[in-house]
Write a protein that holds these residues in place. Structure first.
Motif, PDB file in Angstrom:
ATOM      1  N   ARG A  85       2.602   1.606  -3.400  1.00 33.59           N
ATOM      2  CA  ARG A  85       2.251   1.944  -4.574  1.00 33.59           C
ATOM      3  C   ARG A  85       1.369   3.516  -4.101  1.00 33.59           C
ATOM      4  NH1 ARG A  85      -1.172  -3.113  -4.038  1.00 33.59           N
ATOM      5  NH2 ARG A  85      -2.334  -1.565  -2.034  1.00 33.59           N
ATOM      6  N   SER A  86       0.952   4.295  -3.137  1.00 38.47           N
ATOM      7  CA  SER A  86       1.286   5.501  -2.764  1.00 38.47           C
ATOM      8  C   SER A  86       1.805   6.885  -3.709  1.00 38.47           C
ATOM      9  CB  SER A  86       0.605   5.563  -1.191  1.00 38.47           C
ATOM     10  OG  SER A  86       1.602   5.286  -0.601  1.00 38.47           O
ATOM     11  N   ALA A 101       0.623  -1.171   0.281  1.00 41.96           N
ATOM     12  CA  ALA A 101       0.035   0.191   0.378  1.00 41.96           C
ATOM     13  C   ALA A 101       0.621   1.365  -0.159  1.00 41.96           C
ATOM     14  CB  ALA A 101      -0.846   0.011   0.875  1.00 41.96           C
ATOM     15  N   TRP A 102       1.533   0.843   0.182  1.00 41.48           N
ATOM     16  CA  TRP A 102       2.812   2.388   0.857  1.00 41.48           C
ATOM     17  C   TRP A 102       3.858   2.524  -1.102  1.00 41.48           C
ATOM     18  CZ3 TRP A 102       8.652   1.635   1.262  1.00 41.48           C
ATOM     19  CH2 TRP A 102       9.130   2.641   1.160  1.00 41.48           C
ATOM     20  N   ASP A 142      -0.231  11.657  -3.555  1.00 41.40           N
ATOM     21  CA  ASP A 142      -0.874  11.840  -1.716  1.00 41.40           C
ATOM     22  C   ASP A 142      -0.556  10.236  -1.661  1.00 41.40           C
ATOM     23  OD1 ASP A 142      -2.254  12.020  -0.020  1.00 41.40           O
ATOM     24  OD2 ASP A 142      -4.215  10.948  -0.673  1.00 41.40           O
ATOM     25  N   PRO A 143       0.704  10.364  -1.218  1.00 43.03           N
ATOM     26  CA  PRO A 143       1.422   8.696  -0.433  1.00 43.03           C
ATOM     27  C   PRO A 143       1.065   9.297   0.944  1.00 43.03           C
ATOM     28  CG  PRO A 143       2.854  10.848  -1.249  1.00 43.03           C
ATOM     29  CD  PRO A 143       1.782  11.192  -1.741  1.00 43.03           C
ATOM     30  N   HIS A 144       0.505   7.827   1.431  1.00 42.13           N
ATOM     31  CA  HIS A 144       0.778   6.946   2.635  1.00 42.13           C
ATOM     32  C   HIS A 144       1.399   6.748   3.741  1.00 42.13           C
ATOM     33  CE1 HIS A 144      -3.622   7.843   0.654  1.00 42.13           C
ATOM     34  NE2 HIS A 144      -3.540   7.242  -0.222  1.00 42.13           N
ATOM     35  N   CYS A 156       3.769   6.507  -6.442  1.00 46.55           N
ATOM     36  CA  CYS A 156       3.553   6.621  -6.818  1.00 46.55           C
ATOM     37  C   CYS A 156       2.417   7.251  -7.299  1.00 46.55           C
ATOM     38  CB  CYS A 156       3.483   5.140  -7.836  1.00 46.55           C
ATOM     39  SG  CYS A 156       4.679   3.977  -7.797  1.00 46.55           S
ATOM     40  N   THR A 157       1.585   8.069  -6.830  1.00 41.61           N
ATOM     41  CA  THR A 157       0.746   8.565  -6.008  1.00 41.61           C
ATOM     42  C   THR A 157       0.895  10.080  -6.426  1.00 41.61           C
ATOM     43  OG1 THR A 157      -0.635   8.560  -4.551  1.00 41.61           O
ATOM     44  CG2 THR A 157      -0.903   6.689  -6.081  1.00 41.61           C
TER      45      THR A 157
END
Length: 225
Positions: free
Chosen positions: A157-158, A154-155, A163-165, A160-161
Motif C-alpha cells: 500500500r505504501s 502495508a508495504w 512515502d513508501p515504508h 502507491c503513495t
C-alpha cells in the motif's frame, strides 16, 4: 540495502512490467505461444484456466490488501467469499499452468523460447503459490496479529503513495521477504516470457477489432454531417 530491496526494486519491476509489454507488442503483437491454432486442446484449456485463475487470485488479493488491518484479519461474509474464490482461483491457475508448461517440460518446447527467462517461469509461479499457502496458514501468527497485513500489505500500500515504508519488510520474517521478492521477480519478467500474451493478447485483439468499427462509425457520422 533496505531501500534497494523494498523501494528501488519494486518500482523497477513495475517499470519493467509496463515497458516490457510495450516491447512485446512491438515485437510480436503478443502472438507467440498464445495463437490458438498453434496450441493443442489441452493447452487452450490451460490458457483459459490459468487466465481465469490468476484474475480471481489478483482480485481477491487486492481486496485483502486494501481492507486488511495490521492487527486484524479480514472477517465476515466478505472474507468467506474471498477465501472460496481464492481457493477456486488457485486450483484453476495451478491446473492451467501445468497444462501450459508440462508438455514442453516433458517433450521439449515446440517453439523456440523467447528468452532464457521462459525457463524459470514455472519455478517462479510454483514458488509464488507455495509461499502464498505458507503465509496464509502461518502457524506463528497469533490471534491479534496479522503478519501479512502488517508486512506485505502495508508495504505494498505504501508503494502507491509518495512515502513508501520499506521498514515493513525490513523486519518481516524471512518467508514474507521471500514472497515479496518472488512476486517482484514474476512481475518484472512477465512481459519477456510466454505468459505476456495471456492477458495482454486478448485485450489487444479486442481493441484492434473495435478500432476499425469505431473509425467507420465516425466516418459515417462525418459524412452525414
Amino acid at each position: 540495502m533496505t531501500s534497494l530491496l523494498w523501494i528501488v526494486l519494486p518500482y523497477s519491476a513495475f517499470v519493467s512490467f509496463v515497458l516490457g509489454h510495450v516491447w512485446r507488442y512491438r515485437r510480436d503483437g503478443f502472438r507467440n505461444y498464445t495463437r490458438y491454432p498453434e496450441m493443442d486442446r489441452s493447452q487452450r484449456f490451460g490458457s483459459t484456466a490459468f487466465r481465469s485463475g490468476v484474475c480471481l487470485i489478483v482480485v481477491v488479493r487486492l481486496i485483502k490488501v486494501f481492507t486488511a488491518e495490521p492487527h486484524a484479519r479480514p472477517s465476515g461474509a466478505l472474507h468467506v467469499v474471498a477465501t472460496i474464490v481464492q481457493i477456486g482461483g488457485v486450483a484453476a491457475a495451478s491446473v492451467g499452468a501445468v497444462l501450459l508448461f508440462l508438455p514442453d517440460l516433458i517433450a521439449g518446447p515446440s517453439h523456440p523460447v523467447i528468452t532464457p527467462l521462459d525457463r524459470i517461469t514455472f519455478p517462479a509461479l510454483s514458488a509464488a503459490l507455495l509461499s502464498g499457502v505458507i503465509i496464509e496458514y502461518d502457524p506463528t501468527t497469533v490471534a491479534r496479529e496479522y503478519r501479512t497485513g502488517e508486512t506485505l500489505f502495508a508495504w505494498f500500500r505504501s508503494l502507491c503513495t509518495i512515502d513508501p515504508h520499506p521498514e515493513a519488510m525490513q523486519h518481516a520474517p524471512l518467508i514474507y521477504q521471500a514472497r515479496g521478492l518472488i512476486l517482484l521477480l514474476t512481475l518484472g519478467i512477465w512481459p519477456f516470457t510466454r505468459l505476456a500474451g495471456i492477458f495482454a493478447g486478448p485485450v489487444v485483439r479486442l481493441v484492434l477489432r473495435a478500432v476499425p468499427r469505431g473509425s467507420r462509425e465516425l466516418d459515417g457520422a462525418a459524412t452525414r454531417a
